[in-house]
Design a protein around this motif. Structure first.
Motif, PDB file in Angstrom:
ATOM      1  N   GLU A  23      11.463   6.023  -1.348  1.00 27.59           N
ATOM      2  CA  GLU A  23      10.529   6.557  -2.341  1.00 27.59           C
ATOM      3  C   GLU A  23      10.950   6.247  -3.761  1.00 27.59           C
ATOM      4  O   GLU A  23      12.076   5.823  -4.008  1.00 27.59           O
ATOM      5  CB  GLU A  23      10.409   8.075  -2.155  1.00 27.59           C
ATOM      6  CG  GLU A  23       9.771   8.385  -0.803  1.00 27.59           C
ATOM      7  CD  GLU A  23       9.606   9.873  -0.553  1.00 27.59           C
ATOM      8  OE1 GLU A  23      10.236  10.656  -1.292  1.00 27.59           O
ATOM      9  OE2 GLU A  23       8.859  10.200   0.373  1.00 27.59           O
ATOM     10  N   ASP A  56      -0.452   4.522  -5.530  1.00 27.79           N
ATOM     11  CA  ASP A  56      -1.283   5.417  -4.718  1.00 27.79           C
ATOM     12  C   ASP A  56      -2.632   4.775  -4.403  1.00 27.79           C
ATOM     13  O   ASP A  56      -2.907   3.646  -4.808  1.00 27.79           O
ATOM     14  CB  ASP A  56      -1.436   6.778  -5.412  1.00 27.79           C
ATOM     15  CG  ASP A  56      -2.158   6.667  -6.743  1.00 27.79           C
ATOM     16  OD1 ASP A  56      -2.784   5.596  -6.994  1.00 27.79           O
ATOM     17  OD2 ASP A  56      -2.086   7.627  -7.536  1.00 27.79           O
ATOM     18  N   GLU A  57      -3.498   5.509  -3.678  1.00 23.47           N
ATOM     19  CA  GLU A  57      -4.785   4.972  -3.220  1.00 23.47           C
ATOM     20  C   GLU A  57      -5.653   4.517  -4.378  1.00 23.47           C
ATOM     21  O   GLU A  57      -6.341   3.501  -4.295  1.00 23.47           O
ATOM     22  CB  GLU A  57      -5.549   6.023  -2.387  1.00 23.47           C
ATOM     23  CG  GLU A  57      -4.997   6.221  -0.988  1.00 23.47           C
ATOM     24  CD  GLU A  57      -4.994   4.944  -0.149  1.00 23.47           C
ATOM     25  OE1 GLU A  57      -5.834   4.047  -0.364  1.00 23.47           O
ATOM     26  OE2 GLU A  57      -4.096   4.831   0.724  1.00 23.47           O
ATOM     27  N   THR A  69       0.865  -1.179   0.000  1.00 22.57           N
ATOM     28  CA  THR A  69       0.000   0.000   0.000  1.00 22.57           C
ATOM     29  C   THR A  69       0.902   1.230   0.000  1.00 22.57           C
ATOM     30  O   THR A  69       2.111   1.115   0.229  1.00 22.57           O
ATOM     31  CB  THR A  69      -0.885   0.023   1.255  1.00 22.57           C
ATOM     32  OG1 THR A  69      -0.027   0.108   2.387  1.00 22.57           O
ATOM     33  CG2 THR A  69      -1.753  -1.227   1.357  1.00 22.57           C
ATOM     34  N   PRO A  70       0.316   2.425  -0.229  1.00 25.27           N
ATOM     35  CA  PRO A  70       1.147   3.630  -0.220  1.00 25.27           C
ATOM     36  C   PRO A  70       1.889   3.821   1.104  1.00 25.27           C
ATOM     37  O   PRO A  70       2.949   4.458   1.142  1.00 25.27           O
ATOM     38  CB  PRO A  70       0.131   4.753  -0.433  1.00 25.27           C
ATOM     39  CG  PRO A  70      -1.011   4.117  -1.127  1.00 25.27           C
ATOM     40  CD  PRO A  70      -1.077   2.715  -0.621  1.00 25.27           C
ATOM     41  N   GLN A  89       5.994   3.177   1.515  1.00 31.03           N
ATOM     42  CA  GLN A  89       7.129   4.086   1.303  1.00 31.03           C
ATOM     43  C   GLN A  89       7.384   4.977   2.513  1.00 31.03           C
ATOM     44  O   GLN A  89       8.516   5.382   2.767  1.00 31.03           O
ATOM     45  CB  GLN A  89       6.930   4.927   0.041  1.00 31.03           C
ATOM     46  CG  GLN A  89       5.639   5.707   0.048  1.00 31.03           C
ATOM     47  CD  GLN A  89       5.447   6.486  -1.254  1.00 31.03           C
ATOM     48  OE1 GLN A  89       6.404   6.804  -1.939  1.00 31.03           O
ATOM     49  NE2 GLN A  89       4.201   6.781  -1.565  1.00 31.03           N
ATOM     50  N   ARG A 111       6.290   7.444 -10.228  1.00 26.65           N
ATOM     51  CA  ARG A 111       5.654   7.590  -8.925  1.00 26.65           C
ATOM     52  C   ARG A 111       5.493   6.243  -8.251  1.00 26.65           C
ATOM     53  O   ARG A 111       5.688   5.199  -8.887  1.00 26.65           O
ATOM     54  CB  ARG A 111       4.284   8.269  -9.079  1.00 26.65           C
ATOM     55  CG  ARG A 111       3.301   7.441  -9.889  1.00 26.65           C
ATOM     56  CD  ARG A 111       1.895   8.028  -9.881  1.00 26.65           C
ATOM     57  NE  ARG A 111       0.975   7.261 -10.694  1.00 26.65           N
ATOM     58  CZ  ARG A 111       0.334   6.181 -10.241  1.00 26.65           C
ATOM     59  NH1 ARG A 111       0.472   5.769  -9.010  1.00 26.65           N
ATOM     60  NH2 ARG A 111      -0.512   5.528 -11.039  1.00 26.65           N
TER      61      ARG A 111
END
Ligand SMILES: Nc1ncnc2c1ncn2[C@@H]1O[C@H](COP(=O)(O)OP(=O)(O)O)[C@@H](O)[C@H]1O
Ligand SMILES: [Mg+2]
Lengths: 411, 282
Positions: free
Chosen positions: A135, A143-144, A125-126, A129, A140
């Motif tokens: 990161e 994300d959610e 899940t996000p 990181q 990227r």
């Protein structure tokens, strides 16, 4: 005292005069001591390395695993699920917990063009990181939205990029296949400073929901989704203990655990995890130490054998020494010193070789800083002295008990 | 002049001679030695009694197997009698323990062997230092060893290995080694047995001078009657017993009297055997 120095000098002269024989005799001790020194420094290096690794994981972490209850009865164990992870972040029940990052790992075949790699793909899940403080450097992270839509997107570690995109194309935006399903690469992680044992850069991250539904079968009979483990970050170092007990009580409640021995999960802090790993490497060190010890024992028997030969060869010399006034203890001391000189010189060579081995080891594996400690040098010196005394005592007392007349007449 | 006079010791001897005659250093009483060879018992010595006074120069003779070496080993504290007593300087050492015997060998006795018994690959100087290594008060080992080698005429061979020395020189190193602890007694078992007659005479001369100038009691085994004529006293062994113990009327000085040539000896034998039977034939 004169006899002591004379014996020492004689032993060193004898060593020089019979170089090859002495070298062969000492070989067992040399190998044994080299092994002791190298293994101890290796074990120490691995331990140092592992603690450094755990420290680099992030701060104030606790790890939650499913585990068999100590009371037995595997049957109704409840695996950790997504809702367990969510429950751990309930601010009312878990005031000491900052974040909980569930993870679900699936061993998968990852293909890009003609390159492929079998690797453990991590569904995350996000939160991951933040928990790890790690990161994406390009593109990227997950994300959610990716989680909600079970998106087929992937974030790669630099080692994976190097092997899947060996021609140097920018992976971001490319499509790879994981277990034949197409995934779009959306990011590349920053390089982690590590190599050697576990390459942290050899990772593929996908949304946890995608891993649970499309890569592995995580769905339980009650409709919840299984996770491999949950990494929990406490609010502060001081809050670690509280966080651990909050986890235990929340999960006990959710898993209907009434007694401690029914507990079907384990909470470990970084330092506990470290000590578990430490006890494993410690066991390994003991095991290797036993092997080194056996080699020392064999070396000691070799010393005893050669000393017996030496005593026989030098029977007339012993007779003469006794004839001019050497006492039992003078002859005993002379031959004991000889065997101790053999083992101690062997030990010193072994320490030197062990040192070289650990320097070479450090050069080959830059992450392992192998050190030869004063403790292991002292240990090796003591052990080789004791071996010299122990295995030298029998030949020496045989020499010392010779009757001067018989010894002088010996052909 | 190779030998230093040991004035103090001479004086002591002179003093003792004045009031009670020379002191008895070796007093052997009924010593027997039996070797067990499996089933068989070998009686190497069968009741030996003898007294040797300080400063005597004694030759022991006898056929091979008569027990000479066995007796010398017992006198030298290298071995112990099966029965009987051995007083050395008034102390009975026939029952002494290994440790005491070692100390006696180191301090009171210098032993010289027929086969030299030098250590391989060891310089003359270090050979001679050897007994001092086991001595309680060694003093300056180097200097003492050097002096001992000088007194046997080997000051120019200090750093030679045994294989770089002649037989006679090797035996002189062995004598220096026996001498270095300044023992009261020197025992030598056939010291000239492995030497040609010229080296043998040189070794004999050294023993004689040590005896005369330092008063060292010296006992050695020889088969050579001419060499025995240089001593004060000849003890004859046969089958483990003393069969003769005689004083030598006027001992020869080593090197001063020419050894009778083989021809002269033959003529002597010839003359004797010729003389006797001639009467019968006529
Ligand atoms: N260690 C021994 N074991 C058995 N018999 C021995 C031993 N030493 C000497 N003998 C025997 O004792 C006798 C005297 O020997 P030894 O004293 O050497 O005579 P010598 O020196 O006069 O030639 C000989 O019969 C010899 O065989
Ligand atoms: Mg003999």
């Amino acid at each position: 005292m004169a006899a002591f120095w004379e014996s020492l000098r004689l032993a060193l002269d004898g060593l020089k005069a019979n170089r090859l024989r002495s070298a062969l005799t000492m070989l067992g001790i040399v190998i044994g001591v080299t092994a002791v020194i190298a293994l101890v420094s290796f074990g120490q290096g691995v331990q140092d390395f592992i603690s450094a690794q755990f420290e680099s994981l992030g701060s104030n972490l606790l790890f939650v695993f499913s585990s068999a209850p100590s009371g037995g009865r595997l049957g109704d164990i409840k695996l950790l699920t997504m809702s367990d992870a969510e429950a751990l972040t309930n601010p009312l029940l878990a005031s000491s917990i900052l974040r909980a990052a569930p993870q679900f790992d699936v061993f998968s075949l990852v293909v890009s063009g003609r390159n492929e790699k079998t690797i453990s793909v991590s569904g995350v899940t996000p939160a991951y990181q933040h928990v790890r403080g790690w990161e994406a450097q390009f593109g990227r992270f997950i994300d959610e939205t990716d989680i909600l839509t079970s998106a087929r997107v992937a974030v790669l570690g630099t080692t994976v990029v190097r092997s899947l995109f060996s021609d140097g194309t920018d992976p971001v935006g490319q499509t790879i296949r994981i277990n034949t399903l197409p995934f779009r690469v959306i990011g590349v992680m920053a390089q982690q400073p590590s190599s050697g044992f576990a390459d942290e850069n050899e990772v593929v991250f996908v949304p946890i929901t995608t891993a649970q539904t499309r890569l592995g079968r995580a769905r339980q009979r009650d409709g919840s989704y299984q996770v491999s483990f949950i990494t929990v970050q406490a609010v502060s170092e001081a809050g670690m203990e509280n966080a651990a007990s909050e986890i235990a009580s929340i999960l006990a409640d959710r898993h209907d655990v009434e007694y401690r021995d029914e507990q079907d999960f384990t909470v470990l802090s970084q330092s506990e995890l470290l000590s578990v790993v430490g006890s494993i490497t410690g066991l390994l060190t003991v095991f290797l130490g036993v092997i080194a010890g056996i080699s020392l024992l064999v070396g000691g028997i070799g010393i005893m054998n050669i000393m017996l030969v030496t005593v026989t060869e030098r029977t007339r010399e012993i007779g003469l020494r006794k004839a001019v006034g050497a006492r039992h203890r003078d002859i005993l001391l002379q031959f004991l010193i000889e065997s101790v000189v053999l083992t101690v010189v062997g030990g010193l060579i072994g320490i030197g070789l062990g040192f070289l081995a650990s320097v070479a080891g450090s050069a080959l594996i830059p992450d392992l800083s192998l050190r030869v400690t004063g403790g292991s040098v002292a240990l090796a010196t003591t052990v080789s002295t004791v071996i010299g005394l122990f295995f030298g005592i029998y030949p020496a007392s045989r020499a010392a008990s010779l009757n001067p007349i018989d010894a002088l007449r010996y052909e | 002049m190779l030998f230093r006079r040991n004035g103090r010791q001479k004086q002591n001897v002179a003093h003792l001679q004045e009031d009670s005659g020379p002191q008895v250093v070796i007093d052997v009483q009924g010593v027997a030695k039996t070797y067990q060879m499996g089933e068989i018992e070998v009686n190497a010595l069968r009741g030996i009694s003898l007294q040797i006074h300080r400063g005597e120069f004694v030759a022991i003779m006898g056929p091979s197997g008569s027990g000479k070496s066995t007796l010398m080993n017992i006198l030298g504290a290298l071995d112990q009698p099966t029965s009987g007593k051995y007083f050395l300087d008034g102390v009975d050492i026939s029952q002494a323990g290994d440790h005491d015997l070692a100390v006696i060998r180191n301090q009171k006795i210098g032993f010289v062997f027929q086969s030299f018994n030098l250590l391989k690959r060891t310089t003359a100087l270090r050979q001679v230092e050897l007994p001092l290594i086991y001595a309680s008060k060694a003093g300056n080992r180097h200097e003492r060893a050097r002096a001992a080698l000088e007194s046997v005429g080997l000051s120019d061979r200090l750093h030679h290995m045994p294989n770089e020395l002649s037989g006679g020189q090797q035996q002189r190193v062995a004598i220096a080694r026996a001498l270095v602890t300044e023992p009261a007694i020197i025992l030598a078992d056939e010291p000239t047995g492995n030497l040609d007659s010229k080296s043998g005479t040189e070794v004999l001369r050294i023993f004689q001078q040590l005896n005369r100038e330092r008063g060292i009691t010296t006992i050695f085994v020889t088969h050579d009657a001419f060499i025995a004529r240089h001593t004060d006293r000849v003890i004859m062994l046969r089958d483990g017993k003393i069969v003769a113990d005689k004083r030598v009327e006027s001992p020869l000085m080593a090197g001063e009297v020419e050894r009778p040539s083989e021809m002269a000896e033959l003529e002597e034998i010839f003359r004797q055997t010729y003389d006797a039977p001639r009467a019968e034939f006529t």
